[in-house]
Enzyme design. Sequence first.
Site, PDB file in Angstrom:
ATOM      1  N   ILE A   7      -7.163   7.790  -1.574  1.00  0.00           N
ATOM      2  CA  ILE A   7      -7.052   6.327  -1.539  1.00  0.00           C
ATOM      3  C   ILE A   7      -7.923   5.915  -0.354  1.00  0.00           C
ATOM      4  O   ILE A   7      -7.832   6.504   0.733  1.00  0.00           O
ATOM      5  CB  ILE A   7      -5.585   5.855  -1.385  1.00  0.00           C
ATOM      6  CG1 ILE A   7      -5.490   4.333  -1.207  1.00  0.00           C
ATOM      7  CG2 ILE A   7      -4.863   6.533  -0.242  1.00  0.00           C
ATOM      8  CD1 ILE A   7      -4.025   3.802  -1.239  1.00  0.00           C
ATOM      9  N   SER A   8      -8.824   4.962  -0.543  1.00  0.00           N
ATOM     10  CA  SER A   8      -9.789   4.622   0.495  1.00  0.00           C
ATOM     11  C   SER A   8      -9.124   3.988   1.718  1.00  0.00           C
ATOM     12  O   SER A   8      -8.049   3.400   1.630  1.00  0.00           O
ATOM     13  CB  SER A   8     -10.825   3.638  -0.054  1.00  0.00           C
ATOM     14  OG  SER A   8     -11.449   4.176  -1.193  1.00  0.00           O
ATOM     15  N   GLN A   9      -9.829   4.104   2.847  1.00  0.00           N
ATOM     16  CA  GLN A   9      -9.406   3.475   4.109  1.00  0.00           C
ATOM     17  C   GLN A   9      -9.266   1.952   3.882  1.00  0.00           C
ATOM     18  O   GLN A   9     -10.120   1.351   3.223  1.00  0.00           O
ATOM     19  CB  GLN A   9     -10.496   3.755   5.139  1.00  0.00           C
ATOM     20  CG  GLN A   9     -10.266   3.125   6.485  1.00  0.00           C
ATOM     21  CD  GLN A   9     -11.530   3.156   7.340  1.00  0.00           C
ATOM     22  OE1 GLN A   9     -12.650   3.103   6.823  1.00  0.00           O
ATOM     23  NE2 GLN A   9     -11.353   3.223   8.645  1.00  0.00           N
ATOM     24  N   PRO A  10      -8.223   1.332   4.441  1.00  0.00           N
ATOM     25  CA  PRO A  10      -8.042  -0.119   4.249  1.00  0.00           C
ATOM     26  C   PRO A  10      -9.300  -0.933   4.570  1.00  0.00           C
ATOM     27  O   PRO A  10      -9.688  -1.830   3.807  1.00  0.00           O
ATOM     28  CB  PRO A  10      -6.897  -0.459   5.203  1.00  0.00           C
ATOM     29  CG  PRO A  10      -6.114   0.807   5.327  1.00  0.00           C
ATOM     30  CD  PRO A  10      -7.116   1.913   5.224  1.00  0.00           C
ATOM     31  N   ARG A  70       0.822  -1.218   0.000  1.00  0.00           N
ATOM     32  CA  ARG A  70       0.000   0.000   0.000  1.00  0.00           C
ATOM     33  C   ARG A  70       0.859   1.272   0.000  1.00  0.00           C
ATOM     34  O   ARG A  70       0.463   2.281  -0.578  1.00  0.00           O
ATOM     35  CB  ARG A  70      -0.930  -0.038   1.231  1.00  0.00           C
ATOM     36  CG  ARG A  70      -1.927   1.110   1.311  1.00  0.00           C
ATOM     37  CD  ARG A  70      -2.918   0.876   2.443  1.00  0.00           C
ATOM     38  NE  ARG A  70      -3.632   2.081   2.830  1.00  0.00           N
ATOM     39  CZ  ARG A  70      -4.808   2.465   2.305  1.00  0.00           C
ATOM     40  NH1 ARG A  70      -5.404   1.720   1.414  1.00  0.00           N
ATOM     41  NH2 ARG A  70      -5.385   3.575   2.708  1.00  0.00           N
TER      42      ARG A  70
END
Length: 214
Positions: free
Chosen positions: A60-63, A34
């Site tokens: 970038i989205s939250q994991p 990531r």
Amino acid sequence: MGFERCRQQMVDKQLKRRGILDYGILEAMGKVPRHRFVPPELTLSAYHDGPLSIGKGQTISQPYMVALMTECLELEGKEKILEIGTGSGYQTAILAELAKKIFTIEIHKCLSDKARGLLTDIGYKNIEFRIGDGSKGWEEEAPFHGIIVTAGAPEIPVSLMEQLIDGGRLVVPVGARSLQTLYKITKQGDSFNKKEFTSCVFVPLLGEYGWKEN
Ligand code: SAH
């Protein structure tokens, strides 16, 4: 702490503890680097429990959100998947680990080009990229087993529902510009089963079936 340990902690604390149990997803998120998908100045924050800025006003989205949306697709490895909103390409990488072929569309050329470069460099060969309005789907390649929209739509895009195979799943955040609800829509014959998940905050889906630009 090294990136590999950060990643393992992310998997344990942010995903497993919140109920992500799919072994394939945990493995993929424990593997994909990531930190290579965020701007250089944010490398050390790459495994934090939240979204991060990737430029052009996008994130970038939250994991956890990546894991949850991927889980909604119920991947077994043989699927053809459409992703709307390539962004950094991180979600694309997770999908490429878990499905057969990924078609991903991004409206901003610079983000698409960057993601393509990185994903190619990492070695993914099962991804097709397109620059343009993904809210209309990818008609020439339809139907898809799964469609994932990583931007918030004002309503469920009918265009995308029409591009699902029977039994296929559409995962999409829908609601106001500033707060949405995550939906999983499953096509069952001529009807659609709609299931509501968590509240979420995504950048707006633009285009014909999205928000009109300011
Ligand atoms: N999955 C990405 C999320 C990026 S944010 C990641 O984890 O990095 C959502 C992305 O959707 C943004 O890059 C934005 O430019 C893109 N987007 C918005 N509307 C779009 C549209 N109509 N078609 C394609 N991409 C769109």
